[in-house]
Write an enzyme that holds these catalytic residues in place. Structure first.
Site, short mmCIF file in Angstrom:
data_model
loop_
_atom_site.label_atom_id
_atom_site.label_comp_id
_atom_site.label_asym_id
_atom_site.label_seq_id
_atom_site.Cartn_x
_atom_site.Cartn_y
_atom_site.Cartn_z
CB ILE A 32 69.41 3.29 57.80
CG1 ILE A 32 68.59 4.55 57.53
CG2 ILE A 32 68.88 2.09 57.05
CD1 ILE A 32 68.66 5.04 56.09
CB CYS A 33 65.15 2.82 59.68
SG CYS A 33 63.38 3.02 59.96
CB ALA A 34 64.20 -0.32 63.20
#
Length: 114
Positions: A32-34
């Site tokens: 998730i995210c980066a």
């Protein structure tokens, strides 16, 4: 995800585990995210549907979707911390099935449409 993704990106031992999970159809790989950018730089997003923090998306050879979560086979990606609940439900659905996930959603009065 988050700002510490660079530590994972620079750790060959962790990347070996990531690759092993990615190549094993019985395992689920979730980022998730980066964190999906690590997968992209490893070449694991080629020809795959995925999402990640939009400003960090590069040409990873796959198909980027601006959505909270994207599931493609055993790969589950989330766009940001704001998607954490949807991301968790996507993982739960992959591991436990839609019926069980829907029961959990109902038990906590979760309604994504609100």
């Amino acid at each position: 995800g988050g700002p510490h993704y660079k530590k994972i990106e620079n750790n060959d031992k962790v990347k070996k585990v990531i690759r092993r999970f990615f190549e094993d159809d019985t395992k689920v790989l979730a980022a998730i995210c980066a964190a999906p950018t690590i997968l992209g730089k490893m070449g694991l997003l080629e020809d795959r549907n995925y999402t990640c923090f939009e400003e960090m998306n590069e040409d990873f050879g796959g198909h980027y979707h601006y959505e909270y979560t994207v599931t493609d086979g055993n790969l589950i990606t989330g766009i940001s911390a704001a998607a954490a609940i949807e991301f968790a439900f996507a993982i739960m659905e992959k591991l436990c099935g839609k019926e069980h996930t829907d029961q959990v959603k109902a038990s906590i009065y979760y309604d994504a449409a609100r």
